[in-house]
Design an enzyme around this catalytic site. Structure first.
Site, PDB file in Angstrom:
ATOM      1  N   LYS A  87       3.465  -0.107   5.347  1.00  0.00           N
ATOM      2  CA  LYS A  87       4.874   0.180   6.356  1.00  0.00           C
ATOM      3  C   LYS A  87       4.865  -1.806   6.321  1.00  0.00           C
ATOM      4  O   LYS A  87       6.523  -2.179   6.394  1.00  0.00           O
ATOM      5  CB  LYS A  87       4.083   0.184   8.195  1.00  0.00           C
ATOM      6  N   GLU A 102      -5.133  -5.555   1.136  1.00  0.00           N
ATOM      7  CA  GLU A 102      -5.658  -4.022   0.085  1.00  0.00           C
ATOM      8  C   GLU A 102      -4.504  -3.573  -1.034  1.00  0.00           C
ATOM      9  O   GLU A 102      -4.428  -3.479  -2.447  1.00  0.00           O
ATOM     10  CB  GLU A 102      -6.153  -3.275   0.893  1.00  0.00           C
ATOM     11  N   ARG A 161      -0.634   4.727  12.240  1.00  0.00           N
ATOM     12  CA  ARG A 161      -1.183   6.394  12.448  1.00  0.00           C
ATOM     13  C   ARG A 161      -0.477   7.142  12.893  1.00  0.00           C
ATOM     14  O   ARG A 161      -1.124   8.138  13.371  1.00  0.00           O
ATOM     15  CB  ARG A 161      -2.153   5.516  13.368  1.00  0.00           C
TER      16      ARG A 161
END
Ligand code: F6P
Length: 546
Positions: A212, A218, A273
């Site tokens: 997003k 990561e 989520r």
């Protein structure tokens, strides 16, 4: 956002106090006594909607409990708050954002407004582009740098940009292209990238960089490693045909070297989520194709309608949410197990962990004060029947009560001899055994030696919900996920917290950025952490140099 006046803080309300008193009254009752008093309890403690059947009769509740919980929900203005979400109000106040994942599965003629603008046309414009792209990849029209079609798709993302895609891929594997490989790289541990790519030909591989923000450490590190892996094999120009992005951050996507024409966007009103049915679902679409993806979205939509339009007392996600609040906050259960009796749903508990715990793991109420009640429980689980041979022992005979959700399907995807009957017999047996246990009298009747009887008694009174659907299809998966999304929403409203921010994850990220140069810096930077952290850093530095 206008938060409807909450009046008194939650725990000082009369209904709250009545629920506490009710808890004391209900504690001596057991599921065995509740069923004995009302043998037809299961007939009125169930609800159906959007193709799901929800049996909640094996909860430690009476009709009165439910009435009180529903009264509390009304006092918390749950119906208004649901409407606020669907109307695009900024119900995520700490980030000043609307929460409109329901618009992601809208039909073309729906209207969902954010700041006065109907977002549905934008949603469908992105979906249409995704469908065109998916057709090209799946038909082999899209060629890689050397002219070969794409056979391998690797989604690089983490958290909501990984868990939804990987869960949906596993859940819908039956419907997926079996001649293509779908893999998911999330962990910064290089093992993840190595194992995902070690046997793949870069010339046939497409990376979807899903983030997003397009800044997550990561994901960006993994994406850079992927770019190097690809360019080493195919040359600098290969990115164009082998990388696409899913993000809200066009500038960062461009700066990375991905053509914005190969970017699929979404919006700040979609939480990570809650994003698996946005462009974040691109890998799902590539795996299962347009028709199944549409049917997944329809499943979500059907549950959205149910949630928005069904009276609270018959509303599946509302009932589930209220029971979670009852068990967790009033009866003190710190965790909830979720056990899908379907191997394809093996990543569903992991997906729900982010959905539930990142949403409702909060200790601050909307007015900024610390709550004085328990909020989100720990969610965890594994598929049945595997869990039965592992941790169910503790659920049956441990000292803690672990309420759980058991999920099953009436029709198998692979009818094979007695397998499915055995699977479902186990689901029902667990729900029964957990509720009613095995008494001393039962064991005496069976002739169990007296010394062994205490070890073999199962006290029962362990609550379960049973959720049944016809078959695991893309549509069912959509309804199931939306069911949990809206249950999480309901719980957050009762607890008066912001279910849509995640400030708690920031601190660890900031500290990792501080520690990274301390591990590698030369000369050794001064260490100003606590003695434990300082010693761990020194130990790593020494190992690194040896
Ligand atoms: O770690 C927190 C988080 O922000 C999640 O909420 C989110 O799903 C994940 O990181 C990934 O974020 P992004 O999609 O921006 O890379």
């Amino acid at each position: 956002m206008t938060i409807p006046d909450q009046g008194l803080p939650l725990s000082r309300r009369e209904t709250w106090k009545t629920l506490l008193a009710h808890r004391t009254a209900i504690t001596p009752l057991t599921l065995a006594s509740l069923f004995a008093d009302d043998p037809f309890r299961a007939d009125h403690m169930n609800a159906s909607g959007a193709g799901l059947f929800f049996d909640y009769s094996k909860n430690r509740i009476t009709k009165g409990t439910l009435e009180l919980l529903l009264a509390l929900a009304r006092e918390c203005h749950l119906p208004d708050r649901i409407e606020q979400m669907f109307s695009g109000e900024k119900i995520n106040p700490t980030e000043n954002r609307a929460v409109l994942h329901v618009a992601l599965r809208s039909s073309r003629d729906d209207v969902f407004r954010v700041d006065g603008t109907n977002v549905v046309p934008e949603v469908h414009a992105v979906l249409d582009r995704m469908f065109v792209f998916a057709r090209k990849i799946r038909s082999g029209d899209w060629r890689g740098q050397t002219g070969l079609p794409i056979r391998n798709v690797i989604n690089i993302g983490i958290g909501g940009s990984d868990l939804g895609p990987v869960m949906a891929y596993e859940a819908l594997r039956h419907y997926s292209r079996r001649d293509m490989n779908f893999r998911f790289v999330s962990n910064i541990d290089p093992t993840d990238f190595h194992e995902a790519t070690r046997d793949l030909d870069p010339a046939e591989t497409l990376f979807i960089v899903s983030s997003k923000t397009f800044t997550t450490l990561e994901t960006m590190t993994n994406a850079q490693t992927a770019r190097k892996w690809l360019q080493n094999a195919l040359g600098a120009g290969a990115v164009e045909k082998h990388f696409v992005a899913v993000s809200t951050n066009t500038d960062a996507v461009r700066a990375f070297g991905i053509n914005p024409e190969n970017m699929f966007g979404f919006w700040d009103w979609v939480g990570g989520r809650y994003s698996m049915d946005s462009a974040i679902g691109l890998s799902t679409l590539l795996a299962v194709g347009e028709e199944h993806f549409q049917s997944l979205l329809e499943g979500f939509r059907e549950m959205d309608h149910h949630f928005r339009l069904t009276p609270l007392e018959k509303n599946l996600p509302v009932l589930h949410g209220l029971l979670c609040v009852w068990e967790g906050t009033f009866l003190g259960s710190a965790t909830r197990g979720v056990f899908p009796y379907d191997q394809y749903l093996k990543r569903f508990p992991a997906y729900l962990q982010q959905l539930t715990m990142e949403s409702n793991g909060k200790h601050t109420s909307l007015d900024g004060t610390r709550v004085d009640y328990e909020t989100g429980p720990v969610f965890w689980g594994e598929p049945g029947t595997n869990g039965q041979h592992s941790f169910y022992q503790l659920i049956h005979q441990g000292t803690r009560i672990i309420p759980s959700d058991l999920i099953g399907f009436l029709h198998p995807l692979h009818p094979t001899g007695p397998h499915h009957d055995i699977l479902i017999a186990n689901l029902f047996a667990q729900s029964e055994a957990l509720a009613f246990g095995r008494t001393e009298a039962d064991l005496q009747k069976q002739g169990v030696p007296p010394a062994l009887i205490p070890h073999r008694i199962c006290e029962g009174n362990r609550p379960t919900n049973v959720l049944l659907a016809e078959q695991l299809t893309p549509h069912t998966l959509g309804t199931l996920i939306a069911f949990y999304e809206h249950s999480v929403f309901t719980q957050g409203i009762l607890w008066n917290i912001d279910s849509f921010d995640q400030w708690g994850v920031e601190l660890g990220k900031i500290l990792a950025q501080k520690i990274l140069p301390e591990l590698t810096g030369d000369p050794e930077p001064p260490l100003e952490h606590d003695s434990s952290t300082n010693a761990l850093i020194k130990r790593y530095r020494e190992a690194r140099l040896s």
